[in-house]
Design a protein around this motif. Structure first.
Motif, PDB file in Angstrom:
ATOM      1  N   HIS A   1       0.826  -1.254   0.004  1.00 41.64           N
ATOM      2  CA  HIS A   1      -0.085  -0.008  -0.091  1.00 41.64           C
ATOM      3  C   HIS A   1       1.084   1.253  -0.099  1.00 41.64           C
ATOM      4  O   HIS A   1       2.145   1.102   0.449  1.00 41.64           O
ATOM      5  CB  HIS A   1      -0.944  -0.068   1.096  1.00 41.64           C
ATOM      6  CG  HIS A   1      -0.193   0.220   2.524  1.00 41.64           C
ATOM      7  ND1 HIS A   1       0.057  -1.157   3.104  1.00 41.64           N
ATOM      8  CD2 HIS A   1       0.102   1.286   3.106  1.00 41.64           C
ATOM      9  CE1 HIS A   1       0.520  -0.607   4.505  1.00 41.64           C
ATOM     10  NE2 HIS A   1       0.548   0.867   4.357  1.00 41.64           N
ATOM     11  N   VAL A   2       0.334   2.406  -0.537  1.00 45.41           N
ATOM     12  CA  VAL A   2       1.097   3.587  -0.492  1.00 45.41           C
ATOM     13  C   VAL A   2       1.662   3.889   0.711  1.00 45.41           C
ATOM     14  O   VAL A   2       1.004   3.841   1.875  1.00 45.41           O
ATOM     15  CB  VAL A   2       0.350   4.632  -0.992  1.00 45.41           C
ATOM     16  CG1 VAL A   2       0.877   5.779  -1.343  1.00 45.41           C
ATOM     17  CG2 VAL A   2      -0.175   4.306  -2.541  1.00 45.41           C
TER      18      VAL A   2
ATOM     19  N   LEU B   1      -4.308  10.020  -1.415  1.00 45.46           N
ATOM     20  CA  LEU B   1      -3.145   9.945  -2.061  1.00 45.46           C
ATOM     21  C   LEU B   1      -2.353  11.566  -2.271  1.00 45.46           C
ATOM     22  O   LEU B   1      -1.240  11.612  -2.035  1.00 45.46           O
ATOM     23  CB  LEU B   1      -3.325   9.222  -3.341  1.00 45.46           C
ATOM     24  CG  LEU B   1      -2.047   8.973  -4.198  1.00 45.46           C
ATOM     25  CD1 LEU B   1      -1.300   8.282  -3.266  1.00 45.46           C
ATOM     26  CD2 LEU B   1      -2.275   8.219  -5.531  1.00 45.46           C
TER      27      LEU B   1
ATOM     28  N   PHE C   1      -1.332  12.494   0.845  1.00 50.84           N
ATOM     29  CA  PHE C   1      -0.081  11.676   1.365  1.00 50.84           C
ATOM     30  C   PHE C   1       1.268  12.483   0.474  1.00 50.84           C
ATOM     31  O   PHE C   1       2.260  12.570   1.272  1.00 50.84           O
ATOM     32  CB  PHE C   1      -0.437  10.252   1.157  1.00 50.84           C
ATOM     33  CG  PHE C   1       0.876   9.317   1.038  1.00 50.84           C
ATOM     34  CD1 PHE C   1       1.285   8.722   2.269  1.00 50.84           C
ATOM     35  CD2 PHE C   1       1.774   9.248  -0.096  1.00 50.84           C
ATOM     36  CE1 PHE C   1       2.463   8.072   2.317  1.00 50.84           C
ATOM     37  CE2 PHE C   1       2.954   8.579  -0.109  1.00 50.84           C
ATOM     38  CZ  PHE C   1       3.251   7.850   1.161  1.00 50.84           C
TER      39      PHE C   1
ATOM     40  N   ARG D   1       4.614  13.910   2.092  1.00 48.69           N
ATOM     41  CA  ARG D   1       5.869  13.337   1.833  1.00 48.69           C
ATOM     42  C   ARG D   1       6.889  14.085   0.996  1.00 48.69           C
ATOM     43  O   ARG D   1       7.966  14.054   1.287  1.00 48.69           O
ATOM     44  CB  ARG D   1       5.673  12.124   1.305  1.00 48.69           C
ATOM     45  CG  ARG D   1       5.080  10.850   2.157  1.00 48.69           C
ATOM     46  CD  ARG D   1       6.118  10.504   3.065  1.00 48.69           C
ATOM     47  NE  ARG D   1       5.648   9.684   4.194  1.00 48.69           N
ATOM     48  CZ  ARG D   1       5.797   8.030   4.340  1.00 48.69           C
ATOM     49  NH1 ARG D   1       6.400   7.738   3.444  1.00 48.69           N
ATOM     50  NH2 ARG D   1       4.966   7.550   5.329  1.00 48.69           N
ATOM     51  N   GLU D   2       6.169  15.011   0.089  1.00 48.87           N
ATOM     52  CA  GLU D   2       7.170  15.554  -0.853  1.00 48.87           C
ATOM     53  C   GLU D   2       7.357  17.123  -0.657  1.00 48.87           C
ATOM     54  O   GLU D   2       8.291  17.459  -0.992  1.00 48.87           O
ATOM     55  CB  GLU D   2       6.538  15.157  -2.377  1.00 48.87           C
ATOM     56  CG  GLU D   2       6.765  13.702  -2.577  1.00 48.87           C
ATOM     57  CD  GLU D   2       5.750  13.360  -4.117  1.00 48.87           C
ATOM     58  OE1 GLU D   2       5.508  14.428  -4.699  1.00 48.87           O
ATOM     59  OE2 GLU D   2       5.738  12.287  -4.191  1.00 48.87           O
TER      60      GLU D   2
ATOM     61  N   PRO E   1      -4.165   2.141   5.858  1.00 48.46           N
ATOM     62  CA  PRO E   1      -4.368   1.691   4.465  1.00 48.46           C
ATOM     63  C   PRO E   1      -5.901   0.794   4.544  1.00 48.46           C
ATOM     64  O   PRO E   1      -6.105   0.338   3.337  1.00 48.46           O
ATOM     65  CB  PRO E   1      -3.364   0.691   4.011  1.00 48.46           C
ATOM     66  CG  PRO E   1      -2.956  -0.080   5.252  1.00 48.46           C
ATOM     67  CD  PRO E   1      -3.175   0.982   6.500  1.00 48.46           C
TER      68      PRO E   1
ATOM     69  N   ALA F   1      -3.225   8.319 -11.149  1.00 48.01           N
ATOM     70  CA  ALA F   1      -2.182   8.357  -9.949  1.00 48.01           C
ATOM     71  C   ALA F   1      -1.067   9.654 -10.404  1.00 48.01           C
ATOM     72  O   ALA F   1      -0.553  10.430  -9.660  1.00 48.01           O
ATOM     73  CB  ALA F   1      -1.354   7.145 -10.237  1.00 48.01           C
TER      74      ALA F   1
ATOM     75  N   GLY G   1      -5.740   1.316   0.501  1.00 50.41           N
ATOM     76  CA  GLY G   1      -4.296   1.169   0.024  1.00 50.41           C
ATOM     77  C   GLY G   1      -3.453   2.421   0.038  1.00 50.41           C
ATOM     78  O   GLY G   1      -2.498   2.479  -0.801  1.00 50.41           O
ATOM     79  N   VAL G   2      -3.740   3.410   0.871  1.00 42.63           N
ATOM     80  CA  VAL G   2      -2.847   4.482   1.052  1.00 42.63           C
ATOM     81  C   VAL G   2      -2.585   4.810   2.431  1.00 42.63           C
ATOM     82  O   VAL G   2      -3.621   4.977   3.239  1.00 42.63           O
ATOM     83  CB  VAL G   2      -3.683   5.854   0.219  1.00 42.63           C
ATOM     84  CG1 VAL G   2      -2.742   7.006   0.727  1.00 42.63           C
ATOM     85  CG2 VAL G   2      -4.043   5.522  -0.891  1.00 42.63           C
ATOM     86  N   GLY G   3      -1.431   4.850   2.780  1.00 46.46           N
ATOM     87  CA  GLY G   3      -1.192   4.776   4.310  1.00 46.46           C
ATOM     88  C   GLY G   3      -0.942   6.269   4.291  1.00 46.46           C
ATOM     89  O   GLY G   3      -1.380   7.162   3.910  1.00 46.46           O
TER      90      GLY G   3
END
Ligand SMILES: [Zn+2]
Lengths: 99, 404
Positions: free
Chosen positions: A69-70, B232, B235, B239-240, B275, B367, B401-403
């Motif tokens: 997972h992301v 996402l 997230f 992070r970035e 997630p 994405a 699916g996204v932490g």
């Protein structure tokens, strides 16, 4: 007799025209089913996971594995830093089937 | 029938010599002086009486065939997905050494769950309706997870993903029941117009069923779906682009709040806690930040996936004002209320995608669009917010699916 000739010409024209139109309509309707290949066989989509090093721009693409997972920390490591890569994205990618 | 008409036609031709034969009389067999009465009757029956007598039956036959095929497909999809969910449960149980009931028992429990009903509150008096709806939504989420936990007592993300797949199965089952209802009704009264209603919606039904099919596949595997674009984006922003990221302590369930610094501005990022599959309690988070933590945001930015129109391109980003949240509208109402009370500007960013793309495994276009959305957010913040001011950024959507 003249009347009948006109009638025969008229009737033939209309009949031939109607048949042509019918063929065209059938062609345009059936084209999709007959000429186009079934969609499922040519393009298949596949889950892809993109891994990225947290310290540099090194990226690794591989197929999706269970538990990805992301944001998850993967077992793969960066060849430069040796750090564990982090899952950057999971998405589907359609690909041409080779056979 | 054909030979008959040709025979009639020839008879008229044979009578050419008699008198006054015109093209019309030759073709139709009657009129313009002379012709064939029986041929006229034949055409009359073919063109005028048969369609009126048997048109409905013919329609009924054709429509019932089409809808019957749809029902067979739907039933097969339902069964496949049921098997898929059960084997996912069994695989997880085997891998983690958790005791589960027998396969037939699991199937029975899932069958009970897909018949689960939620009775919406009465709208006779709308006063306090949003609070009631929120209460019911929370209750439903808890109840569903509770029922899954009774089948497989695994950790939260697994239970959430399974609960979401069963929820999708419930919708699939509901569609099956509705189509079956109209099919049976149409056949009972021999009425093609009832079947026609299903027939008209057939393309959309098929599209939705395929989307749900893909959704269940993604949920059971824990893969991000198109709707995860909002979380996402949040997230990626954290992070970035951010420095000094630190989580904010709170007791709101299924929600993640982080404080970070971007270009000397304080950003509070809110998203559902991943997630596992859930959308979090975003309105509670905003209320908590503004009313309890004393945050004075210069703007609230919401990022969400939005349905595109058929001609639009997947992954295009639309910018606007307002709160970008789908669903029943409870979160939207609460955020709008608090923004109006404190006079906070509301900015929205929408990532466009089709309904199947929103429900199934995230596509590459979406994405990539999240990356562009992050740049857009940075620009909006730099243009509209001065240094040392505060912003709330919300990644709306299902965070599967996204932490964080
Ligand atoms: Zn590296």
């Amino acid at each position: 007799m003249n009347d009948l000739n006109i009638f025969v010409i008229y009737f033939t024209t209309v009949t031939v025209g109607a048949i042509i139109v019918l063929i065209f309509i059938t062609y345009f309707f059936m084209r999709k089913h007959i000429f186009a290949p079934p969609s499922g066989e040519i393009v298949t989509s596949k889950a892809v996971t993109v891994l990225k090093c947290p310290l540099c721009d090194y990226r690794l693409r591989r197929s999706f594995k269970e538990g990805d997972h992301v944001g998850a920390v993967a077992t793969e490591t960066c060849p430069i830093h040796g750090t564990n890569l982090i899952v950057e994205a999971v998405y589907s990618e359609s690909e041409e089937k080779k056979d | 029938m054909l030979t008959q008409s040709i025979a009639g036609y020839l008879i008229v031709f044979a009578e050419q010599n008699s008198k006054n034969v015109t093209p019309a009389s030759a073709l139709y067999g009657y009129g313009y002086g002379g012709g064939n009465f029986w041929l006229f009757l034949f055409w009359l029956v073919i063109f005028f009486i048969l369609p009126f007598l048997f048109g409905d039956y013919y329609q009924l036959l054709r429509l019932s065939g089409t809808i019957n095929r749809l029902l067979v497909d739907l039933g097969r999809t339902l069964n496949q997905n049921m098997t898929n969910i059960i084997s996912t449960i069994e695989n997880i149980a085997r891998k983690k050494n958790i005791a589960t009931p027998a396969r037939s028992e699991i199937e029975n429990r899932i069958k009970d769950m897909i018949e689960y009903v939620v009775i919406t509150p009465t709208q006779l008096e709308p006063q306090g309706l949003v609070a009631k709806l929120k209460h019911l939504m929370t209750l439903y989420d808890h109840r569903l997870e509770d029922l899954v936990k009774r089948i497989i007592p695994a950790e939260k993300p697994v239970v959430q993903n399974l609960a979401s797949s069963i929820e999708a199965l419930r919708v699939l089952n509901f569609i099956y029941k509705i189509v079956m209802h109209y099919y049976k009704l149409g056949m009972k009264y021999k009425n093609p117009w009832i079947l026609l209603q299903v027939y008209m919606a057939l393309p959309q039904i098929k599209e939705f069923v395929n989307a749900l099919n893909g959704a269940i596949a993604a949920f059971t595997k824990g893969q991000p779906i198109g709707d995860s674009a909002g979380p996402l984006t949040a997230f990626k922003f954290l992070r970035e682009k951010c420095e000094e990221v630190e989580p904010v302590n709170h007791s709101i369930e299924n929600t993640y709040i982080a404080r970070c610094r971007y270009g000397n501005r304080m950003i509070y990022v809110v998203k559902a806690l991943g997630p596992g599959s859930n959308t979090g309690r975003i309105d509670d988070a905003v209320i908590y930040l503004v009313e309890r933590c004393g945050v004075k945001p210069k703007m609230i930015i919401t990022v969400d996936a939005a349905l595109k129109l058929e001609g639009e391109k997947t992954g295009t980003i639309a910018e606007g004002i307002g709160v970008a949240i789908g669903g029943i509208g409870v979160e939207k109402f609460n955020i709008e209320t608090i923004a109006a009370r404190y006079g906070i500007p509301l900015y929205a960013l929408l990532i466009k995608m089709s309904m199947p793309e929103a429900l199934t495994l995230m596509t590459k276009e979406v994405a990539e669009a999240t990356g562009k959305t992050v740049d857009r957010i940075c620009r909006i913040i730099e243009e509209n917010v001065r240094e040392n001011e505060e912003v709330i950024l919300i990644g709306v959507g299902n965070t599967i699916g996204v932490g964080q």
